[in-house]
Enzyme design. Structure first.
Site, PDB file in Angstrom:
ATOM      1  N   HIS A 221      42.854  40.913  42.181  1.00  0.00           N
ATOM      2  CA  HIS A 221      42.255  41.545  43.370  1.00  0.00           C
ATOM      3  C   HIS A 221      40.749  41.268  43.317  1.00  0.00           C
ATOM      4  CE1 HIS A 221      41.832  44.177  46.717  1.00  0.00           C
ATOM      5  NE2 HIS A 221      42.190  45.338  46.208  1.00  0.00           N
ATOM      6  N   HIS A 260      46.444  33.634  48.845  1.00  0.00           N
ATOM      7  CA  HIS A 260      46.340  34.966  49.422  1.00  0.00           C
ATOM      8  C   HIS A 260      47.719  35.507  49.760  1.00  0.00           C
ATOM      9  CE1 HIS A 260      45.035  38.299  51.929  1.00  0.00           C
ATOM     10  NE2 HIS A 260      43.942  38.242  51.195  1.00  0.00           N
ATOM     11  N   ASP A 311      36.833  35.118  47.656  1.00  0.00           N
ATOM     12  CA  ASP A 311      36.147  35.231  46.370  1.00  0.00           C
ATOM     13  C   ASP A 311      35.559  33.935  45.846  1.00  0.00           C
ATOM     14  OD1 ASP A 311      36.509  37.975  45.962  1.00  0.00           O
ATOM     15  OD2 ASP A 311      38.596  37.634  45.412  1.00  0.00           O
TER      16      ASP A 311
END
Ligand code: COA
Length: 375
Positions: A221, A260, A311
């Protein structure tokens, strides 16, 4: 016995409730907050406008925004008892543990007495989170006790000025605004769902945010931006990066910052932060980190059709701004706390305790055998 299976694992594809806050993978560029496309927000809004939007459902007027900024500025100072706790945490602690402890301690000192305080408590959390992480970091790493009541201005600039001990570079503040907007909200992701589960028991806001921080800490995460940085900083050239990535894929290793659970072909947040990373790379005279990152992106798409999530380019962007890698995920907390709080409020406004069922895979019914007869 029922066969163990990964079918339906992770609640993938199942709706777990309703929200008016966010859509993921549905309309516009693929991510909307309260109906506004993430691209427009990231390019034109400030983080405070977005935090206000999430908690109130509408963008603030100029007067409302000015009052909100002023309120957030007034609420920045940390209680002495919280500073003492932060000073007791060692320098080698995990910064997400610092965040978790900081919020939990604040909950002891300023406990939410009733739900009528939820907006006030949210403002206090958004105002203090940058101070919590920077106070601990500067005390434990540099031996200084900083004041967390910095000059009036954005949360983005506040964080950077506390960290670096000087006013934020305007370009860096602009990038940080964008970053905080991109990370603010993302529907029923793991940490937000955690916050909603806790809120659904009618618990307090500090418990919900503390639990959410625990969920965000994991590398699948929020921790992915740090893991991506640890990976790309080892490589000195795009060619070396390509060889290493091919080897990792061969060994079936996970490449952090890619893939994802909902998006299938791209993460709309990636293009936005990638452009900032490109600009920062030019600005800082970077010789290879951006080129390495782009090569990793190309190879992952070519080999696996896996795309960068939010990210991956955050790693290089934060690095170019002089942010230590260990503080990447705490910045995510400073931002996502707005989304968590908005979901807590939404859950409370139409609450039923979240309590799903499970498919049983254990032993058939059997009789208890007294201890003496078990040998
Ligand atoms: N590196 C290598 N392979 C990956 C991958 C990655 N980052 N992400 C997914 N895959 C592989 C999976 O192992 C799976 O392969 P398999 O079918 O052979 O088992 C396949 O791609 C499909 O995975 P998917 O079902 O789309 O992923 P998920 O929904 O289970 O998990 C993530 C989603 C985000 C947890 C996963 O992509 C991941 O672990 N990414 C790295 C961590 C990360 O960046 N997290 C931040 C998310 S914003």
């Amino acid at each position: 016995m029922v066969q163990k299976s990964l079918n339906g694992a992770g609640l993938r594809g199942q709706s777990a409730g309703q929200t008016a806050l966010c859509t993921v993978g549905q309309s516009g560029s693929g991510l909307t907050y309260c109906g506004y496309d993430i691209k427009q927000l990231a390019e034109q809004a400030t983080f405070e406008e977005v935090a206000y939007l999430l908690c109130h459902g509408e963008l603030p007027t100029q007067a409302q925004l000015a009052a909100y900024l002023d309120r957030l500025h007034q609420l920045r100072e940390l209680p002495d008892a919280l500073k003492q706790v932060l000073e007791a945490i060692p320098a080698d602690a995990h910064p997400m543990d610092v965040m978790r402890t900081g919020v939990s301690m604040l909950g002891n000192l300023e406990t939410e007495q009733s739900f009528s305080e939820q907006q006030q408590q949210t403002d206090r959390l958004l105002a203090t989170l940058p101070g919590i992480i920077c106070y601990w970091y500067r005390y434990s790493h540099d031996g200084v006790r900083i004041s967390t009541q910095s000059e009036a201005g954005s949360i983005a600039g506040h964080f950077l000025s506390l960290l670096h001990g000087k006013p934020a570079d305007p370009l860096h503040e602009q990038v940080m605004q964008c970053s905080l907007i991109l990370y603010a909200e993302h529907e029923f992701n793991a940490s937000t769902f955690t916050a909603r589960v806790i809120a659904s028991t009618l618990s307090d806001i500090h418990s919900a945010i503390t639990g959410a921080i625990g969920a965000l800490r994991g590398p699948l995460h929020g921790g992915a931006n740090e893991a991506a940085m640890a990976m790309i900083e080892q490589w000195q050239s795009p060619e070396q990066a390509e060889q290493e990535i091919l080897g990792m894929l061969e060994r079936k290793e996970k490449i952090m910052g890619f893939g994802h659970a909902i998006y299938r072909t791209s993460d709309p947040r990636n293009a936005l932060i990638k452009e900032w990373s490109r600009k920062l790379s030019a600005h800082t005279g970077d010789q290879h980190l951006f080129a390495v990152s782009e090569r990793v992106e190309q190879v992952m798409w070519r080999e696996k059709e896996l795309f960068c999530n939010a990210d991956f380019f955050h790693a290089s962007a934060y690095h170019f701004m002089g942010i230590p890698t260990k503080l990447f995920t705490p910045i995510f907390v400073c931002s996502r706390a707005s989304g968590w709080a908005a979901h807590l409020m939404e859950q409370r406004s139409n609450n039923r305790i979240i309590r799903p069922s499970a498919d049983y895979t254990g032993a058939e019914p059997r009789d208890y055998v007294p201890l003496a007869e078990r040998g």
